[in-house]
Write an enzyme that holds these catalytic residues in place. Structure first.
Site, PDB file in Angstrom:
ATOM      1  N   ASP A  72      11.260   3.404  11.361  1.00  0.00           N
ATOM      2  CA  ASP A  72      11.451   2.185  10.576  1.00  0.00           C
ATOM      3  C   ASP A  72      12.845   2.187   9.946  1.00  0.00           C
ATOM      4  OD1 ASP A  72      10.778  -0.266   9.533  1.00  0.00           O
ATOM      5  OD2 ASP A  72       9.739   0.539   7.780  1.00  0.00           O
ATOM      6  N   LYS A 128      17.505  -0.255  13.746  1.00  0.00           N
ATOM      7  CA  LYS A 128      16.825  -0.549  15.013  1.00  0.00           C
ATOM      8  C   LYS A 128      17.597  -0.011  16.218  1.00  0.00           C
ATOM      9  CE  LYS A 128      14.323  -2.269  12.032  1.00  0.00           C
ATOM     10  NZ  LYS A 128      13.333  -1.353  11.438  1.00  0.00           N
ATOM     11  N   ASP A 184       8.098   0.266  13.942  1.00  0.00           N
ATOM     12  CA  ASP A 184       7.976  -1.022  13.262  1.00  0.00           C
ATOM     13  C   ASP A 184       9.105  -1.954  13.705  1.00  0.00           C
ATOM     14  OD1 ASP A 184       7.051  -2.975  11.558  1.00  0.00           O
ATOM     15  OD2 ASP A 184       8.053  -2.172   9.786  1.00  0.00           O
ATOM     16  N   ASN A 185       8.886  -3.263  13.474  1.00  0.00           N
ATOM     17  CA  ASN A 185       9.913  -4.297  13.724  1.00  0.00           C
ATOM     18  C   ASN A 185      10.388  -4.341  15.167  1.00  0.00           C
ATOM     19  OD1 ASN A 185      11.134  -3.235  10.582  1.00  0.00           O
ATOM     20  ND2 ASN A 185      10.102  -5.173  10.904  1.00  0.00           N
ATOM     21  N   GLU A 230       6.991  -8.577   7.711  1.00  0.00           N
ATOM     22  CA  GLU A 230       6.487  -8.373   6.363  1.00  0.00           C
ATOM     23  C   GLU A 230       6.628  -9.603   5.461  1.00  0.00           C
ATOM     24  OE1 GLU A 230      10.081  -5.636   7.186  1.00  0.00           O
ATOM     25  OE2 GLU A 230       8.173  -6.144   8.122  1.00  0.00           O
TER      26      GLU A 230
END
Length: 264
Positions: free
Chosen positions: A191, A194, A219-220, A249
């Site tokens: 997380d 990226k 995540d993401n 989120e």
């Protein structure tokens, strides 16, 4: 004339407040690019200037004011309330947080690596579910964020389970075995930046930090997105992957988590 000017200023101020508080946040929460631009480039900078504080510091204040010391769940709840009612922040959030919780519960890990602490929200969620004597190592590049995270972790009463390291993931991953006596990780939560997902995954492979059955949870992967990581992890014979559809989120923008089992 002065009365007319006063009415215009008052009306204009009220309109700007309505736009800032309700209209724009409602509109942008469905658009990934606008959501990130509005919250990270506009709102955060305005509030930093007006309050002479940072978003992590404001989040810490919300924890101190609304969470019970030594109660991790109340810390998580206080941050979620802050992010939904006061100010958006890039925690994994409550919706995707439930997916994270279920993976941690399923894996029941003894050793966890988190890449990207930010303010410690997901760190607290993970650590609160770990079995006795289990540990989590979490890496944070930004020293200001790390300082806030340490205080939030301490407020949650989880300091003994968590080792927070400041610095670059690329620098620290090769040193984890030697510095902390790590053999392999049962669960890795990605997380952080990226563009580091893929190189750090390959680095963990090279350093022998993954065993057969180790879980990577990223995540993401849709927003902001990690296309190179997804292409690698979904096509490599070394992994079996599953996508969990959710939302960015505290918004309605599509996002999700990618769970990947390392096959050796």
């Amino acid at each position: 004339m002065w009365l007319t000017l006063l009415y215009c200023c008052t009306g204009g101020g009220a309109l700007l407040y309505v736009l800032y508080k309700w209209v724009i946040p409602h509109v942008v929460q469905y658009h990934p690019g606008l959501t990130l631009f509005w919250h990270d480039r506009i709102v955060e900078r305005v509030l930093d200037t007006l309050t002479q504080s940072t978003r992590p510091q404001r989040m810490l204040a919300a924890v101190h004011n609304n969470a019970t010391r030594g109660d991790p769940r109340s810390v998580v709840k206080a941050i979620d309330q802050f992010c939904r009612q006061k100010e958006w922040a890039m925690n994994i959030g409550d919706e995707k947080g439930c997916i994270l919780d279920s993976v941690v519960s399923e894996v029941n890990p003894a050793m966890v690596l988190e890449l990207g602490t930010y303010c410690g929200y997901s760190t607290v969620r993970i650590a609160s579910q770990l079995p006795p004597h289990a540990k989590i190592i979490t890496l944070e590049f930004n020293p200001q964020n790390a300082a806030v995270a340490r205080q939030i972790i301490a407020w949650a009463g989880l300091g003994e389970k968590i080792k927070l390291i400041e610095g670059s993931s690329g620098d620290w991953i090769p040193k984890l075995k030697e510095q902390f006596g790590v053999d392999t990780f049962d669960l890795v939560f990605l997380d952080h930046w990226k563009d580091r997902y893929l190189p750090d995954t390959k680095l963990m492979e090279e350093c022998g930090l993954l065993r057969k059955g180790s879980i990577l949870l990223a995540d993401n992967v849709i927003c902001p997105g990690t296309p190179e990581y997804l292409e690698y992890i979904r096509n490599s014979p070394r992994y079996k992957s599953q996508y969990f559809k959710s939302h960015l989120e505290y918004t309605r923008v599509e996002d999700g988590l990618e769970k990947s089992i390392f096959l050796g």
